[in-house]
Design a protein around this motif. Structure first.
Motif, PDB file in Angstrom:
ATOM      1  N   GLY A 158     -37.309 -24.329 -27.975  1.00 59.05           N
ATOM      2  CA  GLY A 158     -37.450 -25.209 -26.804  1.00 59.05           C
ATOM      3  C   GLY A 158     -38.887 -25.672 -26.634  1.00 59.05           C
ATOM      4  N   HIS A 159     -39.819 -24.754 -26.887  1.00 59.64           N
ATOM      5  CA  HIS A 159     -41.240 -25.078 -26.719  1.00 59.64           C
ATOM      6  C   HIS A 159     -41.638 -26.218 -27.656  1.00 59.64           C
ATOM      7  CE1 HIS A 159     -45.597 -24.572 -26.508  1.00 59.64           C
ATOM      8  NE2 HIS A 159     -45.383 -23.921 -25.368  1.00 59.64           N
ATOM      9  N   GLN A 160     -41.162 -26.145 -28.898  1.00 56.95           N
ATOM     10  CA  GLN A 160     -41.500 -27.191 -29.873  1.00 56.95           C
ATOM     11  C   GLN A 160     -40.850 -28.521 -29.494  1.00 56.95           C
ATOM     12  OE1 GLN A 160     -43.761 -26.741 -32.344  1.00 56.95           O
ATOM     13  NE2 GLN A 160     -43.626 -28.977 -32.485  1.00 56.95           N
ATOM     14  N   ILE A 161     -39.617 -28.466 -29.007  1.00 57.04           N
ATOM     15  CA  ILE A 161     -38.931 -29.706 -28.614  1.00 57.04           C
ATOM     16  C   ILE A 161     -39.680 -30.366 -27.450  1.00 57.04           C
ATOM     17  CG2 ILE A 161     -36.816 -30.586 -27.511  1.00 57.04           C
ATOM     18  CD1 ILE A 161     -35.263 -28.608 -29.352  1.00 57.04           C
ATOM     19  N   CYS A 162     -40.090 -29.571 -26.482  1.00 56.22           N
ATOM     20  CA  CYS A 162     -40.845 -30.138 -25.357  1.00 56.22           C
ATOM     21  C   CYS A 162     -42.165 -30.723 -25.863  1.00 56.22           C
ATOM     22  CB  CYS A 162     -41.078 -29.076 -24.278  1.00 56.22           C
ATOM     23  SG  CYS A 162     -41.838 -29.743 -22.792  1.00 56.22           S
ATOM     24  N   THR A 163     -42.863 -29.961 -26.710  1.00 56.72           N
ATOM     25  CA  THR A 163     -44.132 -30.431 -27.280  1.00 56.72           C
ATOM     26  C   THR A 163     -43.939 -31.771 -28.005  1.00 56.72           C
ATOM     27  OG1 THR A 163     -44.751 -28.140 -27.633  1.00 56.72           O
ATOM     28  CG2 THR A 163     -46.054 -29.778 -28.812  1.00 56.72           C
ATOM     29  N   ASP A 164     -42.905 -31.853 -28.835  1.00 56.27           N
ATOM     30  CA  ASP A 164     -42.643 -33.080 -29.610  1.00 56.27           C
ATOM     31  C   ASP A 164     -42.464 -34.287 -28.686  1.00 56.27           C
ATOM     32  OD1 ASP A 164     -42.641 -31.651 -31.982  1.00 56.27           O
ATOM     33  OD2 ASP A 164     -40.447 -31.480 -32.095  1.00 56.27           O
ATOM     34  N   TYR A 165     -41.649 -34.109 -27.648  1.00 59.48           N
ATOM     35  CA  TYR A 165     -41.322 -35.267 -26.817  1.00 59.48           C
ATOM     36  C   TYR A 165     -42.424 -35.626 -25.817  1.00 59.48           C
ATOM     37  CZ  TYR A 165     -36.838 -35.926 -29.013  1.00 59.48           C
ATOM     38  OH  TYR A 165     -35.864 -36.227 -29.933  1.00 59.48           O
ATOM     39  N   VAL A 166     -43.190 -34.632 -25.376  1.00 58.40           N
ATOM     40  CA  VAL A 166     -44.341 -34.956 -24.517  1.00 58.40           C
ATOM     41  C   VAL A 166     -45.285 -35.864 -25.316  1.00 58.40           C
ATOM     42  CG1 VAL A 166     -46.469 -33.984 -23.535  1.00 58.40           C
ATOM     43  CG2 VAL A 166     -44.263 -33.003 -22.910  1.00 58.40           C
ATOM     44  N   GLN A 167     -45.441 -35.554 -26.590  1.00 58.13           N
ATOM     45  CA  GLN A 167     -46.314 -36.352 -27.451  1.00 58.13           C
ATOM     46  C   GLN A 167     -45.705 -37.749 -27.696  1.00 58.13           C
ATOM     47  OE1 GLN A 167     -47.072 -34.405 -31.133  1.00 58.13           O
ATOM     48  NE2 GLN A 167     -48.926 -35.600 -31.521  1.00 58.13           N
TER      49      GLN A 167
END
Ligand code: 5GP
Ligand code: MN
Ligand code: MN
Length: 481
Positions: A242-251
């Motif tokens: 989940g952390h990576q998915i959030c990171t990806d989309y915030v970017q």
């Protein structure tokens, strides 16, 4: 600033839409005066006002009494955006997508369990891997990960790690439709493959509690909560996935916001229109993480059952752990609500806030339909935790939402400097609370003093009528990552 709030009741305060020029909606705080004063000590109020400027925001942005500042949007915040013209913001859902809490009940009495509690602490620690970078039982292949994304908790049923009752008593049956693995990055899958069935670190925990007080006998009976008996709380989310998915989309959304000419008061609140290809793609990925988290808590529950069996089988009459409920507290959900007299389809962002649907809702499991959805409110490793239910009032006043915990009052750094882990461990043991933790420093960050008074937080939500008290729990064994 306190004087700018309109007092609605002892437990509700409002900053009207237009308090700041760019606000399209009001901000409503559920708090006592003193909790509101606490909230003014960090960026929570400003972050809630920022969310009230987003396109399509409807009703009011709500803030629960366990509020504290978060990434772009407060933890304890709730914001509903119209599908028609609104946006979705990853920061208003949170990095740990579908972080949540599961409660399981037992018929084991504290008195009969007491001589076995040290063993139980060790067994839970053994069966439920915790700590940063811990690995699950085995590596999952890509096709298995995609199945987890699609099926959530249901995925665990094939291997006998879930029962129908577990699934029926999980929010959304433990599976959100619409998850699409094609919207998830390779890097996210890379982080997901060895973390299923692990607790992680820091704030996440597995805890054995005893049911101490009952406030609603009928609801407690329906939930199988018996005074003096043990129960189990699991607090965990979607781990690195989940952390990576959030990171990806915030970017990704930084450029998307420009494309759609969205004016952001804070870059951390970056978003995309709900009906745009980019917004839809994020929702599909976010639901993958949500389903991964449901599966993760399901596996942890299964492992906790093994721990209970290893310690209690043959020693007590009935060692089983029965599912009470499992709820998310970092999630974006498609829901239909009556808002300003109109039925409106919205994406409800709840970050550090849980759903709290009232009696009669079709989304509440059959067995709880008459009492409303169970709402789980952990306090801290040294204080009470609460079981509540959603109410009819919660549907009207908070879009069926409630607080998710006590909420932090002290930063991790400050807690580490003001509390010694060893002292804390000893103090807790003197009070009958056994703690199993990775490190003393980690333990200090999670000290009870670092959190607000959970009883005061619960007084607010019950006083405002958005939840009803069912039972108060007291910890006896805590396993921390
Ligand atoms: P969060 O998801 O925001 O990290 O945490 C949810 C809530 O769990 C916190 O606000 C806090 O009140 C509660 N909490 C943190 N650590 C513990 C613990 O060890 N035991 C219990 N029962 N609650 C905890
Ligand atoms: Mn959480
Ligand atoms: Mn979490």
């Amino acid at each position: 600033m306190l004087n700018d709030f309109r007092k609605i009741s002892d437990f509700e305060w409002e900053l009207p839409a237009g308090f700041r020029d760019d606000m399209r909606a009001a901000v409503r705080f559920f708090a006592t005066r003193s909790l509101l004063e606490d909230a003014l000590g960090d960026l929570s109020v400003e972050q809630a006002m920022n969310a009230a400027t987003l396109p399509g925001v409807t009703g009011h942005v709500m803030v629960m009494p366990d509020v504290h500042q978060g990434y772009g949007f407060p933890i304890g915040g709730v914001a509903a955006m119209r599908y028609q013209d609104g946006v979705v913001s990853p920061g208003a859902i949170g990095y740990d997508i579908n972080c949540g809490v599961r409660l399981m009940a037992s018929r084991i009495e504290l008195e009969e369990a007491r001589p076995l509690l040290d063993k139980l602490a060790a067994a839970l620690d053994h069966f439920c891997p915790s700590g940063v970078g811990t690995r699950g039982e085995r590596l999952l292949k890509q096709n298995e990960l995609e199945d987890v994304c699609a099926q959530g908790s249901r995925w665990a049923k094939k291997s006998g790690a879930a029962t129908e009752m577990d699934l029926a008593r999980t929010e959304e049956g433990g599976r959100l439709a619409g998850a699409n693995p094609a919207s998830v990055s390779r890097k996210a899958f890379e982080r997901a493959k060895d973390q299923l069935g692990t607790l992680g670190s820091g704030n996440h925990f597995i805890e054995v509690d005893v049911v101490e007080d009952i406030f609603d006998a009928r609801a407690a009976e329906l939930m199988g909560l018996e005074p003096g008996c043990l129960c189990l709380l699991i607090h965990c989310g979607s781990r690195g996935f989940g952390h990576q998915i959030c990171t990806d989309y915030v970017q990704d959304f930084q450029s998307v916001a420009r494309r759609y000419d969205l004016h952001l008061p804070d870059r951390e609140l970056v978003c995309a229109p709900l009906e745009s290809p980019e917004g839809k793609k994020y929702l599909e990925a976010m639901w993958c993480a949500a389903n991964y988290a449901f599966a993760n808590r399901q596996l942890l529950a299964h492992q906790a059952r093994k721990a209970f069996e290893s310690v209690f089988a043959g020693k007590v009459q009935d060692w089983h752990l029965f599912q009470v409920y499992d709820i998310a507290h970092n999630m974006g959900k498609e829901e239909i609500h009556q808002i300003e007299g109109r039925e409106t389809r919205v994406c409800v962002h709840r970050k550090g806030a849980t759903r709290a649907f009232g009696p009669g809702s079709v989304d509440v499991p059959d067995s709880f339909r008459t009492i409303g959805q169970p709402v789980l409110v952990p306090g801290s490793m040294g204080t009470a935790s609460w079981v509540l239910t959603g109410t009819e009032t919660s549907m009207e006043r908070s879009l069926g939402s409630c607080c998710h915990g006590a909420g932090r009052v002290m930063s991790r750094t400050k807690a580490k400097h003001s509390v010694r882990g060893e002292d804390l461990r000893r103090d807790l043991l003197q009070r009958g609370i056994r703690v199993q933790a990775g490190s003393n420093a980690g333990l200090a960050e999670e000290a009870p003093q670092a959190y607000k008074d959970v009883d005061e937080v619960v007084k607010v939500v019950s006083g405002a009528g958005i939840a009803q008290k069912v039972a108060r729990l007291r910890p006896v064994v805590v396993v921390k990552g």
